[in-house]
Design a protein around this motif. Sequence first.
Motif, PDB file in Angstrom:
ATOM      1  N   PRO A 125     -32.896 -66.085 114.491  1.00 41.94           N
ATOM      2  CA  PRO A 125     -32.626 -65.283 113.277  1.00 41.94           C
ATOM      3  C   PRO A 125     -33.887 -64.814 112.565  1.00 41.94           C
ATOM      4  N   MET A 129     -34.884 -60.845 111.946  1.00 38.15           N
ATOM      5  CA  MET A 129     -35.207 -60.198 110.678  1.00 38.15           C
ATOM      6  C   MET A 129     -36.566 -59.515 110.737  1.00 38.15           C
ATOM      7  N   GLY A 132     -36.163 -56.351 113.052  1.00 38.18           N
ATOM      8  CA  GLY A 132     -35.344 -55.313 112.443  1.00 38.18           C
ATOM      9  C   GLY A 132     -36.080 -54.542 111.363  1.00 38.18           C
ATOM     10  N   ASN A 133     -36.748 -55.261 110.482  1.00 38.64           N
ATOM     11  CA  ASN A 133     -37.508 -54.595 109.424  1.00 38.64           C
ATOM     12  C   ASN A 133     -38.744 -53.888 109.976  1.00 38.64           C
ATOM     13  N   GLN A 185     -40.063 -51.384 100.985  1.00 37.14           N
ATOM     14  CA  GLN A 185     -39.992 -52.836 101.048  1.00 37.14           C
ATOM     15  C   GLN A 185     -40.592 -53.481  99.803  1.00 37.14           C
ATOM     16  N   ALA A 200     -29.621 -63.153 103.174  1.00 34.42           N
ATOM     17  CA  ALA A 200     -29.905 -64.516 103.606  1.00 34.42           C
ATOM     18  C   ALA A 200     -29.532 -65.522 102.523  1.00 34.42           C
ATOM     19  N   GLN A 218     -34.966 -67.812 100.949  1.00 33.99           N
ATOM     20  CA  GLN A 218     -35.021 -66.361 100.758  1.00 33.99           C
ATOM     21  C   GLN A 218     -36.428 -65.889 100.433  1.00 33.99           C
ATOM     22  N   VAL A 221     -38.293 -65.637 103.587  1.00 30.28           N
ATOM     23  CA  VAL A 221     -37.837 -64.476 104.347  1.00 30.28           C
ATOM     24  C   VAL A 221     -38.438 -63.193 103.788  1.00 30.28           C
ATOM     25  N   VAL A 225     -40.864 -60.554 105.770  1.00 30.18           N
ATOM     26  CA  VAL A 225     -40.609 -59.126 105.939  1.00 30.18           C
ATOM     27  C   VAL A 225     -41.794 -58.299 105.440  1.00 30.18           C
TER      28      VAL A 225
END
Length: 260
Positions: A125, A129, A132-133, A185, A200, A218, A221, A225
């Motif tokens: 996971p 992430m 994907g970003n 972002q 998340a 979070q 995360v 990103v």
Amino acid sequence: MTGPVGWVGLAVSLLLVAVAAGISVWQRLGLERQILVAAGRALVQLLLVGAALTLIISPGRSVWWSWLWVAAMLGYAAIVARRRAREVPRLFRLAVASFGAAAVVTLGVLFGLHVFALNGRTLVPIAGMMIGNSMTATVLAGRRLTEEFRDKRDEVEARLALGQSSRQAATPYIRAALRAALSPQIETTKATGLVFLPGAMTGLILAGTAPLQAVLVQAVVMFLVLAATATTTVVIALGLVRQLFTPDHRLLRLPEPTDH
């Protein structure tokens, strides 16, 4: 603790898709078919991925299967990025390089410094992430830089004529592309918590995790990103400059943009 969502709950949630499709019909948007196809495609893909991940991250399974899954995600993301920005020359190779660089930086910090334990349940996971970003940032940076060089070709060639190297001439446009790719972002990061609860964190709270622990995860995360998008965009930008200029510092002809 919120109980697990069953098949009945999933079926009931399809009413939400019907709401979106109904609004399209009501306002005559003509998007109802796209909404239904998108929802159906997402559901099928998620079910297939869920079945595969059940095997890959099951207890006792070697973490190398998870690394193989990550490599497959990376390759597929590069293919998708190339499809979304066909006007960017040789984007597939650059995307693979940028995703690899982002993986080394982000996964190296999180697993190398033991922020998370390295196993399939954390690796897949987190890498998903990150990739994907990074894919979104890759497309934004690649498109923007290509557009800058194509639309401002006269300015770039004037800089070259004044004796600047290709890297010097490209610097203002690299900065513009990086800002354009990173700004979404950054703005999302600013709004996290007060304006909206990210996926998340919401998922962890729904699963019964203590709110403070969900917040800590979070935050990690979000930092993941940020680092991934920054690393990805700078690799894409610098790589494109090397490809779009000849060794004797001339700007190559660029293809016209395609429909996105």
